[in-house]
Design an enzyme around this catalytic site. Structure first.
Site, short mmCIF file in Angstrom:
data_model
loop_
_atom_site.label_atom_id
_atom_site.label_comp_id
_atom_site.label_asym_id
_atom_site.label_seq_id
_atom_site.Cartn_x
_atom_site.Cartn_y
_atom_site.Cartn_z
CE LYS A 1 38.38 39.57 34.72
NZ LYS A 1 39.20 38.43 34.46
CD GLU B 1 40.75 38.17 48.45
OE1 GLU B 1 40.07 38.19 49.47
OE2 GLU B 1 41.05 39.21 47.80
N GLY C 1 43.95 39.45 41.54
CA GLY C 1 44.75 38.22 41.52
C GLY C 1 45.18 37.78 42.92
N GLY D 1 53.48 37.96 26.49
CA GLY D 1 52.40 37.20 27.12
C GLY D 1 51.65 37.99 28.20
CD GLU E 1 44.18 37.16 27.41
OE1 GLU E 1 44.28 36.25 26.57
OE2 GLU E 1 44.18 36.95 28.64
CE LYS F 1 40.49 41.88 37.11
NZ LYS F 1 41.76 42.21 36.47
N1 HSE Z 1 43.75 40.44 32.01
C1 HSE Z 1 43.83 40.88 33.37
C2 HSE Z 1 44.94 41.90 33.53
C3 HSE Z 1 44.11 39.76 34.32
O1 HSE Z 1 45.62 42.24 32.56
O2 HSE Z 1 45.09 42.40 34.63
C4 HSE Z 1 42.92 38.92 34.62
O3 HSE Z 1 41.97 39.62 35.34
#
Ligand code: HSE
Length: 429
Positions: free
Chosen positions: A107, A131, A136, A189, A192, A207
């Site tokens: 993205k 897509e 996701g 997890g 990040e 996005k």
């Molecule tokens: N880090 C993004 C989220 C997922 O937490 O939705 C990857 O786009």
């Protein structure tokens, strides 16, 4: 491509790449049954081909040399899953120049280099599918671009960052503060180790750029629209919204037509509990679209993670194989819009929280300034704690012009009794 076999090259054997391999291992008979061709994952390239990814893979298909994919005339489709700007961009352009169709989940790259990528796709008469880049595993881009093509899209509202949504959901449900929930999300997890990109709204903004291109036919650079994250929200805001306003707070990506102009923005938003988007919780994503003929449509699902995202990537593969002759997937769309509305010109109802020293006349002074800027109040709540105590004041305005609100709050922040660094305002949906 031979007539009966399609060869695929995968660049990037990380989490999503391993998910793609897993799907091919598991579902190739189903996929081949659909496309009526043999589908062969011919080469997988990554800098690290030693680490065990937990998926079965023939060692002969692994390589550290990207030219094994880019220079192989038998490879028809290149899947780019390394992320980042470079070398991902060079690999994609190189693949297109060699007549290969491309699938990516990147993205950030699309949001920044959209025009260059699309020009190359058109010039080389190859398709680009992405897509997995938004939402996701949720099918959103193809439905928006194709199934809803009969519509003049009126609005897109998206909860498209799972990390931010998880934090806001847990704060609301468990009454825990931002830092505590963020730490927990990192341990699980979901977030990040450096969560800045997610909580400051940049991931959502990238996005939204893609959704806006498909929904409204206009590419908007991220520098050109308002992006605000969830990092200044407190438990007080979330609890007040729930208790007094029947609202939850969501990080929303918004693209919508308002009085003939296009608004594009990312910010925390008070969403009434009656609205479908308020039920999108935890790490889930939801995208609510209004078309002039279809009315409202909502897509919901897992916006991240290995298998959901890989599902979208392999879905693109099938789409490509079934229709490789479709000259381009996306092109510059004729848009009714040449620019977007400045955030100062939007109109909204606003929730405001001020932290003030409780003295006689405080409220009178504040409401006087708001009234000078043509802002009328729908409600005011003040915690009674005694004179000279520091207290929060919560206010909700009637619909107001954002420029007026910002100017009025700047004046209010100059007052000695106001702790200006704690002033916050949140727009209502
Ligand atoms: N880090 C993004 C989220 C997922 O937490 O939705 C990857 O786009």
């Amino acid at each position: 491509m031979s007539d009966d076999t399609v060869n695929i090259g995968l660049i990037g054997f990380g989490t999503i790449g391993s998910g793609v391999v897993e799907i091919f291992n598991k579902n190739t008979p189903i996929i081949e049954g659909k496309v009526k061709k043999k589908v062969n994952l011919k080469k997988i390239v990554d800098l690290d081909i030693k680490t065990d990814r937990g998926v079965e893979v023939n060692p002969d298909v692994l390589s550290t040399d990207v030219t094994d994919i880019l220079d192989d005339p038998e490879i028809d489709i290149v899947i780019e899953l390394i992320g980042g700007y470079q070398p991902a961009l060079s690999f994609i352009i190189n693949a297109m120049n060699k007549g290969k169709h491309v699938i990516t989940a990147n993205k950030a790259l699309l949001a920044k280099h959209w025009e260059e990528i699309i020009e190359n796709s058109q010039k080389n008469r190859v398709r680009i599918c992405f897509e997995a880049s938004v939402g996701g595993g949720i099918p959103i881009l193809k439905p928006l671009n194709e199934s809803l093509a009969a519509n003049n899209i009126q609005s897109i509202y998206g909860i498209i960052n799972g990390t931010a949504n998880y934090i806001l959901t847990k704060m609301a449900e468990e009454g825990r503060d931002f830092d505590e929930v963020l730490r927990e999300a990192q341990l699980k997890g979901y977030a990040e180790q450096d969560p800045t990109f997610d909580i400051e709204g940049h991931d959502t903004a990238q996005k939204l750029i893609i959704l806006t291109i498909l929904g409204f036919g206009i590419y908007v650079d991220q520098e050109k629209f308002h992006v605000e994250g969830i990092n200044r929200l407190t438990l007080e805001d979330i609890e007040f919204a729930k208790r007094e306003l029947n609202c939850c707070i969501k990080l929303l990506a918004i693209s919508r037509i308002s009085n003939g102009e296009l608004e594009v923005r990312v910010h925390p938003t008070l969403v009434n509990e009656d609205h479908l988007l308020s039920s999108v919780n935890d790490v889930f994503n939801g995208i609510y679209i209004e078309g002039d003929v279809v009315g409202p449509v909502m897509m919901y699902g897992q916006g991240a993670g290995m298998m959901p995202t890989a599902s979208a990537v392999v879905g693109d593969c099938i789409d490509l194989i079934e229709d490789m002759d479709k000259k381009v997937t996306y092109g510059p769309v004729k848009s009714n819009f040449t620019k977007i509305k400045d955030i100062n010109e939007i109109k909204s109802k606003y929730y405001i929280r001020l932290t003030v020293i409780d003295k006689p006349g405080v409220l009178h002074e504040i409401s006087g300034i708001l009234s000078d800027w043509d802002i009328s109040l729908e409600s005011v709540n003040q915690k009674i704690q005694g004179e000279n105590k520091v207290i929060p004041i919560f206010m909700v305005t009637h619909e107001s012009l954002e420029r007026n609100l910002r100017e009025a709050l700047a004046k209010i922040n100059e007052l000695d009794i106001v702790k200006d660094d704690e002033t916050i305002f949140i727009r209502l949906l």
